[in-house]
Scaffold this motif. Structure first.
Motif, PDB file in Angstrom:
ATOM      1  N   GLY A 153      -3.579  11.021 -19.491  1.00  0.00           N
ATOM      2  CA  GLY A 153      -4.442  12.363 -18.067  1.00  0.00           C
ATOM      3  C   GLY A 153      -6.142  11.837 -17.227  1.00  0.00           C
ATOM      4  N   VAL A 154      -6.657  11.500 -18.713  1.00  0.00           N
ATOM      5  CA  VAL A 154      -8.069  10.299 -17.996  1.00  0.00           C
ATOM      6  C   VAL A 154      -8.487   9.687 -16.678  1.00  0.00           C
ATOM      7  N   ASP A 155      -8.840  10.175 -15.864  1.00  0.00           N
ATOM      8  CA  ASP A 155      -8.880   9.680 -14.274  1.00  0.00           C
ATOM      9  C   ASP A 155      -9.957   9.509 -14.826  1.00  0.00           C
ATOM     10  N   ASN A 156     -11.363   8.950 -15.810  1.00  0.00           N
ATOM     11  CA  ASN A 156     -12.785   8.303 -15.328  1.00  0.00           C
ATOM     12  C   ASN A 156     -12.977   8.409 -16.987  1.00  0.00           C
ATOM     13  N   LEU A 157     -12.832   7.025 -17.405  1.00  0.00           N
ATOM     14  CA  LEU A 157     -12.566   7.100 -18.892  1.00  0.00           C
ATOM     15  C   LEU A 157     -14.609   6.905 -19.432  1.00  0.00           C
TER      16      LEU A 157
END
Length: 297
Positions: A50-54
Motif C-alpha cells: 500500500g506504499v505509493d511513494n517508497l
C-alpha cells in the motif's frame, strides 16, 4: 528476481539520500549507518503493497529513527558537544555516487553540524527534513506528533537559531535556564538596565495574533514583531509577574497559567549568552501541541 530482491534493490537506490538525512540529523557516520540499517530492517518486515511513494516512506522512517536516537541521547545525559568530536562527512560505501558524496560534503560543514547540535530534537528534525530535503510539513507533522502548522513553527524557530549566530551557538541548557530565570526576575522587578544587559541589540519579539488579542502584545502597537534591545526591555520591564519557568520542546522558556490553563508560552532563543529572540504563543491549538514541563523553584 524475488520480491525481497526487488525491495532490496529499491532500498539501495535510496540509501545515499537516507544516509545523508541521518548524518545531518545525528552528526555521526556510525550512527547514520545504524539508522539506515534499522530502516532496512523495518522495511523488510513491513508489507509495502500500500506504499505509493517508497522514497517518502523511507525518509519518514529514518526521520523517526533519528528522532528516537536524539531523544535517547538526552535521556542518557550524553556528553556535550564540547566533549565529543563532530565527525566530518565520510563514507565507506563504495556504491555511493561520487557526485552525491561531493554535494553532501559541500552542503554540510562542521560549523553547521555544531549549530545543529544546539537544536532540540524536534527542531533539528523539522529543520533538516524541510530546509535541507524539501520534505513537506504535512509529512513532517506525523513524525513529530504535531499539526503541519506546529511543525512549520518548529522549523521556523530552528531556522532563526541557526541564522542568528552560527559561530557562537548557546548549547548549554543549564546556562540557557539561568539566563531565562535571571531575565524573568529582572522583568518582574522592573530592572530595565539588567534586562538590557541580557538582550542582544537586535533582539526580536514575535507574537502570534492570539497573543495580541488577549493583550499580551499591547505594547507592540499591533505589530507582529518588536525589534531592538531598548524596545524589548521596555516591553518586559515590570511584567512577567505570572510567568513561570518551564521547559518547552526541550529548551528553557516560560509560561503563563491562568485558571489551570496555559494561556501564554514564551520561547527564548539564546546565542552567545544573550537573548536574541522571544516567541510569544497564545493560540490554544498551538499551545496544546507544545511539549511543556513546568520547572519548580
Amino acid at each position: 528476481m524475488s520480491e525481497k530482491d526487488v525491495l532490496a534493490e529499491r532500498f539501495e537506490a535510496n540509501r545515499s539520500k537516507l544516509r545523508a538525512v541521518a548524518y545531518r540529523m545525528l552528526g555521526s557516520s556510525a550512527e547514520a549507518d545504524d539508522a539506515v540499517q534499522e530502516a532496512w530492517l523495518r522495511l523488510s518486515r513491513t508489507d509495502t503493497t500500500g506504499v505509493d511513494n517508497l522514497a517518502a516512506w523511507l525518509t519518514t522512517v529514518v526521520g523517526r529513527i533519528c528522532l528516537d536516537m536524539l531523544r535517547s541521547r538526552g535521556s542518557r545525559h550524553e556528553e556535550s558537544l564540547d566533549a565529543r568530536t563532530v565527525e566530518p562527512v565520510a563514507t565507506t560505501d563504495d556504491s555511493t555516487d561520487p557526485e552525491q558524496q561531493a554535494l553532501l560534503a559541500d552542503s554540510i560543514g562542521l560549523a553547521l553540524l555544531v549549530v545543529l547540535e544546539t537544536l532540540t530534537p524536534t527542531e533539528r528534525l523539522a529543520f533538516v527534513l524541510h530546509d535541507m530535503f524539501a520534505v513537506s510539513f504535512d509529512e513532517i507533522a506525523p513524525i513529530l506528533g504535531r499539526s503541519p502548522a506546529a511543525a512549520r513553527q518548529i522549523a521556523s524557530r530552528a531556522r532563526r537559531r541557526i541564522q542568528a549566530d552560527a559561530a557562537t551557538p548557546e548549547a548549554d541548557v543549564s546556562r540557557q535556564r539561568a539566563i531565562v530565570e535571571a531575565f524573568l526576575a529582572a522583568a518582574r522587578g522592573g530592572e530595565f538596565t539588567a534586562l538590557l544587559a541580557m538582550l542582544d541589540p537586535d533582539v526580536v519579539i514575535r507574537a502570534d495574533s492570539a497573543a495580541a488579542r488577549i493583550g499580551a502584545a499591547d505594547r507592540m502597537a499591533g505589530a507582529a514583531e518588536l525589534r531592538g534591545a531598548t524596545a524589548v526591555a521596555g516591553f518586559f520591564s515590570g511584567r512577567a509577574g505570572a510567568a513561570r519557568l518551564a521547559i518547552i520542546d526541550g529548551a528553557p522558556g516560560a509560561v503563563v497559567v491562568l485558571g489551570n490553563q496555559t494561556r501564554l508560552v514564551l520561547s527564548f532563543i539564546i546565542t552567545g549568552g544573550r537573548i536574541i529572540g522571544v516567541d510569544v504563543v497564545a493560540d490554544p491549538e498551538q499551545v496544546r501541541e507544545l511539549d511543556i514541563t513546568m520547572v519548580d523553584g
